[in-house]
Design a protein around this motif. Structure first.
Motif, PDB file in Angstrom:
ATOM      1  N   LEU A  50       0.863  -1.179   0.000  1.00  0.00           N
ATOM      2  CA  LEU A  50       0.000   0.000   0.000  1.00  0.00           C
ATOM      3  C   LEU A  50       0.895   1.221   0.000  1.00  0.00           C
ATOM      4  O   LEU A  50       1.905   1.251   0.714  1.00  0.00           O
ATOM      5  CB  LEU A  50      -0.890   0.030   1.240  1.00  0.00           C
ATOM      6  CG  LEU A  50      -1.876  -1.115   1.391  1.00  0.00           C
ATOM      7  CD1 LEU A  50      -2.574  -1.034   2.741  1.00  0.00           C
ATOM      8  CD2 LEU A  50      -2.901  -1.092   0.265  1.00  0.00           C
ATOM      9  N   ASP A  51       0.550   2.227  -0.797  1.00  0.00           N
ATOM     10  CA  ASP A  51       1.352   3.447  -0.759  1.00  0.00           C
ATOM     11  C   ASP A  51       0.460   4.676  -0.762  1.00  0.00           C
ATOM     12  O   ASP A  51      -0.657   4.664  -1.259  1.00  0.00           O
ATOM     13  CB  ASP A  51       2.388   3.499  -1.888  1.00  0.00           C
ATOM     14  CG  ASP A  51       1.787   3.594  -3.257  1.00  0.00           C
ATOM     15  OD1 ASP A  51       1.318   4.685  -3.612  1.00  0.00           O
ATOM     16  OD2 ASP A  51       1.795   2.589  -3.987  1.00  0.00           O
ATOM     17  N   VAL A  52       0.980   5.710  -0.136  1.00  0.00           N
ATOM     18  CA  VAL A  52       0.275   6.971   0.003  1.00  0.00           C
ATOM     19  C   VAL A  52       1.303   8.098  -0.042  1.00  0.00           C
ATOM     20  O   VAL A  52       2.424   7.933   0.438  1.00  0.00           O
ATOM     21  CB  VAL A  52      -0.561   7.001   1.308  1.00  0.00           C
ATOM     22  CG1 VAL A  52       0.303   6.875   2.532  1.00  0.00           C
ATOM     23  CG2 VAL A  52      -1.445   8.225   1.391  1.00  0.00           C
ATOM     24  N   ASN A  53       0.936   9.201  -0.660  1.00  0.00           N
ATOM     25  CA  ASN A  53       1.803  10.380  -0.705  1.00  0.00           C
ATOM     26  C   ASN A  53       1.287  11.397   0.297  1.00  0.00           C
ATOM     27  O   ASN A  53       0.076  11.592   0.420  1.00  0.00           O
ATOM     28  CB  ASN A  53       1.824  10.989  -2.102  1.00  0.00           C
ATOM     29  CG  ASN A  53       2.428  10.067  -3.122  1.00  0.00           C
ATOM     30  OD1 ASN A  53       2.765   8.925  -2.836  1.00  0.00           O
ATOM     31  ND2 ASN A  53       2.569  10.544  -4.334  1.00  0.00           N
ATOM     32  N   VAL A  54       2.206  12.060   1.001  1.00  0.00           N
ATOM     33  CA  VAL A  54       1.851  12.987   2.064  1.00  0.00           C
ATOM     34  C   VAL A  54       2.651  14.270   1.899  1.00  0.00           C
ATOM     35  O   VAL A  54       3.851  14.213   1.590  1.00  0.00           O
ATOM     36  CB  VAL A  54       2.178  12.368   3.453  1.00  0.00           C
ATOM     37  CG1 VAL A  54       1.757  13.293   4.576  1.00  0.00           C
ATOM     38  CG2 VAL A  54       1.547  11.011   3.614  1.00  0.00           C
ATOM     39  N   GLU A  55       2.006  15.394   2.131  1.00  0.00           N
ATOM     40  CA  GLU A  55       2.733  16.664   2.124  1.00  0.00           C
ATOM     41  C   GLU A  55       3.718  16.665   3.286  1.00  0.00           C
ATOM     42  O   GLU A  55       3.410  16.203   4.390  1.00  0.00           O
ATOM     43  CB  GLU A  55       1.767  17.829   2.245  1.00  0.00           C
ATOM     44  CG  GLU A  55       0.903  17.976   1.016  1.00  0.00           C
ATOM     45  CD  GLU A  55      -0.064  19.138   1.099  1.00  0.00           C
ATOM     46  OE1 GLU A  55      -0.021  19.906   2.077  1.00  0.00           O
ATOM     47  OE2 GLU A  55      -0.864  19.277   0.159  1.00  0.00           O
TER      48      GLU A  55
ATOM     49  N   MET B  23       6.000  15.526  -2.787  1.00  0.00           N
ATOM     50  CA  MET B  23       5.226  14.797  -1.778  1.00  0.00           C
ATOM     51  C   MET B  23       6.059  13.616  -1.274  1.00  0.00           C
ATOM     52  O   MET B  23       6.765  12.965  -2.050  1.00  0.00           O
ATOM     53  CB  MET B  23       3.922  14.275  -2.379  1.00  0.00           C
ATOM     54  CG  MET B  23       3.019  15.363  -2.931  1.00  0.00           C
ATOM     55  SD  MET B  23       2.095  16.208  -1.669  1.00  0.00           S
ATOM     56  CE  MET B  23       0.789  15.051  -1.396  1.00  0.00           C
ATOM     57  N   LEU B  24       5.966  13.359   0.028  1.00  0.00           N
ATOM     58  CA  LEU B  24       6.663  12.219   0.619  1.00  0.00           C
ATOM     59  C   LEU B  24       5.896  10.940   0.291  1.00  0.00           C
ATOM     60  O   LEU B  24       4.670  10.914   0.356  1.00  0.00           O
ATOM     61  CB  LEU B  24       6.766  12.382   2.128  1.00  0.00           C
ATOM     62  CG  LEU B  24       7.391  13.680   2.630  1.00  0.00           C
ATOM     63  CD1 LEU B  24       7.413  13.695   4.154  1.00  0.00           C
ATOM     64  CD2 LEU B  24       8.778  13.879   2.057  1.00  0.00           C
ATOM     65  N   ILE B  25       6.628   9.894  -0.056  1.00  0.00           N
ATOM     66  CA  ILE B  25       6.020   8.611  -0.396  1.00  0.00           C
ATOM     67  C   ILE B  25       6.197   7.668   0.787  1.00  0.00           C
ATOM     68  O   ILE B  25       7.322   7.417   1.234  1.00  0.00           O
ATOM     69  CB  ILE B  25       6.678   7.994  -1.646  1.00  0.00           C
ATOM     70  CG1 ILE B  25       6.535   8.947  -2.834  1.00  0.00           C
ATOM     71  CG2 ILE B  25       6.075   6.622  -1.950  1.00  0.00           C
ATOM     72  CD1 ILE B  25       7.400   8.563  -4.026  1.00  0.00           C
ATOM     73  N   TYR B  26       5.076   7.157   1.300  1.00  0.00           N
ATOM     74  CA  TYR B  26       5.091   6.185   2.391  1.00  0.00           C
ATOM     75  C   TYR B  26       4.486   4.887   1.883  1.00  0.00           C
ATOM     76  O   TYR B  26       3.484   4.901   1.157  1.00  0.00           O
ATOM     77  CB  TYR B  26       4.291   6.699   3.595  1.00  0.00           C
ATOM     78  CG  TYR B  26       5.091   7.654   4.433  1.00  0.00           C
ATOM     79  CD1 TYR B  26       5.737   7.212   5.585  1.00  0.00           C
ATOM     80  CD2 TYR B  26       5.234   8.978   4.073  1.00  0.00           C
ATOM     81  CE1 TYR B  26       6.499   8.073   6.340  1.00  0.00           C
ATOM     82  CE2 TYR B  26       5.985   9.857   4.830  1.00  0.00           C
ATOM     83  CZ  TYR B  26       6.620   9.397   5.961  1.00  0.00           C
ATOM     84  OH  TYR B  26       7.368  10.249   6.711  1.00  0.00           O
ATOM     85  N   LYS B  27       5.111   3.761   2.270  1.00  0.00           N
ATOM     86  CA  LYS B  27       4.635   2.443   1.839  1.00  0.00           C
ATOM     87  C   LYS B  27       4.541   1.501   3.022  1.00  0.00           C
ATOM     88  O   LYS B  27       5.283   1.619   3.997  1.00  0.00           O
ATOM     89  CB  LYS B  27       5.580   1.839   0.799  1.00  0.00           C
ATOM     90  CG  LYS B  27       5.581   2.613  -0.510  1.00  0.00           C
ATOM     91  CD  LYS B  27       6.381   1.902  -1.571  1.00  0.00           C
ATOM     92  CE  LYS B  27       6.323   2.718  -2.871  1.00  0.00           C
ATOM     93  NZ  LYS B  27       6.870   1.967  -3.990  1.00  0.00           N
TER      94      LYS B  27
END
Length: 104
Positions: free
Chosen positions: A61-66, A91-95
């Motif tokens: 799962l991945d999400v981009n965050v400011e 944007m920061l990429i978190y997985k």
């Protein structure tokens, strides 16, 4: 494939996540209305995203965050997401890799 989940409190919509599947990855966007932030709605939404990820059998799962969204970054790391880079828009990429309900 794409899924939209609406979070509600007492029948009133308070947020959503938009979940898109690309190969073995699920990318999602989360939004919670300002009046409902800090009330556990994002955690509820993440739980739904984890369940959906398990059901549709994605591996990550991945999400981009400011970068200045400290509350979201803390929540993501609290539930096991790891920062893996920065996209072309800054944007920061978190997985998070399977198992999604583990917090390692």
């Amino acid at each position: 494939d794409r899924f939209l989940y609406i979070a509600d409190v007492g029948g009133e919509p308070v947020g959503f996540f938009d979940f898109e599947i690309n190969e073995n990855a699920g990318h999602f966007v989360v939004y919670v209305s300002p009046a409902n932030r800090g009330k556990g709605v994002s955690r509820q939404i993440l739980s739904e995203a984890f369940q959906l990820g398990e059901v549709i059998k994605v591996d990550v799962l991945d999400v981009n965050v400011e970068a200045d969204n400290i509350r979201s970054i803390k929540l993501l790391t609290d539930v096991g997401f790891k920062r893996e880079g920065v996209d072309e828009e800054g944007m920061l990429i978190y997985k998070k890799y399977k198992p999604f309900f583990s917090q390692d």
